[in-house]
Design a protein around this motif. Sequence first.
Motif, short mmCIF file in Angstrom:
data_model
loop_
_atom_site.label_atom_id
_atom_site.label_comp_id
_atom_site.label_asym_id
_atom_site.label_seq_id
_atom_site.Cartn_x
_atom_site.Cartn_y
_atom_site.Cartn_z
N ILE A 252 15.06 -4.86 11.52
CA ILE A 252 14.95 -5.50 13.14
C ILE A 252 13.76 -6.64 12.85
O ILE A 252 14.00 -7.77 13.33
CB ILE A 252 14.24 -4.39 13.97
CG1 ILE A 252 15.23 -3.31 14.25
CG2 ILE A 252 13.49 -5.03 15.24
CD1 ILE A 252 14.58 -2.04 15.05
N GLU A 253 12.61 -6.50 12.22
CA GLU A 253 11.78 -7.72 12.11
C GLU A 253 12.39 -8.90 11.51
O GLU A 253 12.21 -10.15 11.72
CB GLU A 253 10.54 -7.07 11.26
CG GLU A 253 9.28 -8.26 10.77
CD GLU A 253 8.95 -8.84 12.13
OE1 GLU A 253 8.51 -9.92 12.28
OE2 GLU A 253 9.01 -7.89 13.20
N HIS A 254 13.28 -8.47 10.31
CA HIS A 254 14.30 -9.59 9.74
C HIS A 254 14.95 -10.50 10.59
O HIS A 254 14.92 -11.81 10.73
CB HIS A 254 14.89 -9.31 8.56
CG HIS A 254 15.66 -10.12 7.76
ND1 HIS A 254 15.34 -11.24 7.05
CD2 HIS A 254 16.97 -10.35 7.80
CE1 HIS A 254 16.21 -11.99 6.72
NE2 HIS A 254 17.19 -11.41 7.16
N THR A 255 15.60 -9.69 11.55
CA THR A 255 16.57 -10.18 12.58
C THR A 255 15.91 -11.05 13.63
O THR A 255 16.04 -12.06 13.91
CB THR A 255 17.24 -9.10 13.29
OG1 THR A 255 17.89 -8.23 12.33
CG2 THR A 255 18.28 -9.63 14.18
N ARG A 256 14.50 -10.33 13.96
CA ARG A 256 13.80 -11.29 15.06
C ARG A 256 13.34 -12.75 14.29
O ARG A 256 13.38 -13.44 14.95
CB ARG A 256 12.50 -10.37 15.17
CG ARG A 256 12.76 -9.40 16.14
CD ARG A 256 11.62 -8.48 16.75
NE ARG A 256 11.67 -7.45 17.51
CZ ARG A 256 10.94 -6.54 17.68
NH1 ARG A 256 9.84 -6.43 16.96
NH2 ARG A 256 11.36 -5.53 18.61
N GLU B 93 13.26 1.25 7.24
CA GLU B 93 14.36 0.40 6.63
C GLU B 93 14.83 -0.26 8.08
O GLU B 93 15.18 -1.48 8.05
CB GLU B 93 15.48 0.78 6.02
CG GLU B 93 15.21 1.46 4.73
CD GLU B 93 16.25 2.21 4.06
OE1 GLU B 93 16.20 2.40 2.80
OE2 GLU B 93 16.84 2.95 4.77
N LEU B 94 15.06 0.35 9.04
CA LEU B 94 15.40 -0.11 10.27
C LEU B 94 14.54 -1.00 10.94
O LEU B 94 14.54 -2.16 11.47
CB LEU B 94 15.66 1.08 11.36
CG LEU B 94 16.90 1.86 11.18
CD1 LEU B 94 17.17 2.87 12.03
CD2 LEU B 94 18.37 1.23 11.20
N ARG B 95 13.13 -0.46 11.05
CA ARG B 95 11.90 -1.51 11.20
C ARG B 95 12.14 -2.82 10.60
O ARG B 95 11.75 -3.98 11.13
CB ARG B 95 10.97 -0.88 11.34
CG ARG B 95 10.73 0.02 12.39
CD ARG B 95 9.30 0.77 12.43
NE ARG B 95 9.55 1.78 13.36
CZ ARG B 95 8.41 2.60 13.65
NH1 ARG B 95 7.06 2.31 13.34
NH2 ARG B 95 8.42 3.51 14.52
N ALA B 96 12.27 -2.85 8.99
CA ALA B 96 12.25 -4.11 8.35
C ALA B 96 13.54 -4.98 8.67
O ALA B 96 13.30 -6.02 8.84
CB ALA B 96 12.32 -3.57 6.99
#
Length: 80
Positions: free
Chosen positions: A14-18, A9-12
């Motif tokens: 982070i990817e969305h924020t990027r 969830e954290l990686r997803a």
Amino acid sequence: MTKHPTTEELRAEIEHTREELGHTVQALAHKADVKARTREKAAEVRQQAGDHRTAVAATAAGAVAVAALLVWLVWRPEVK
């Protein structure tokens, strides 16, 4: 009781924020590129002017045709 996000969830997130950050940076870069925006606006104005020029030419051609027809009707030789 608060739920702690999983690693996935954290990686997803982070990817969305990027992705959002990338879009924001692109928008800001475009806004800051005054030269490119000026060229885009100039092209738009040229296109609009060309459209107007075409409409004026068509109207003028129609007016000339009507005037020529009226002149011919007034000055034509009488048919016996």
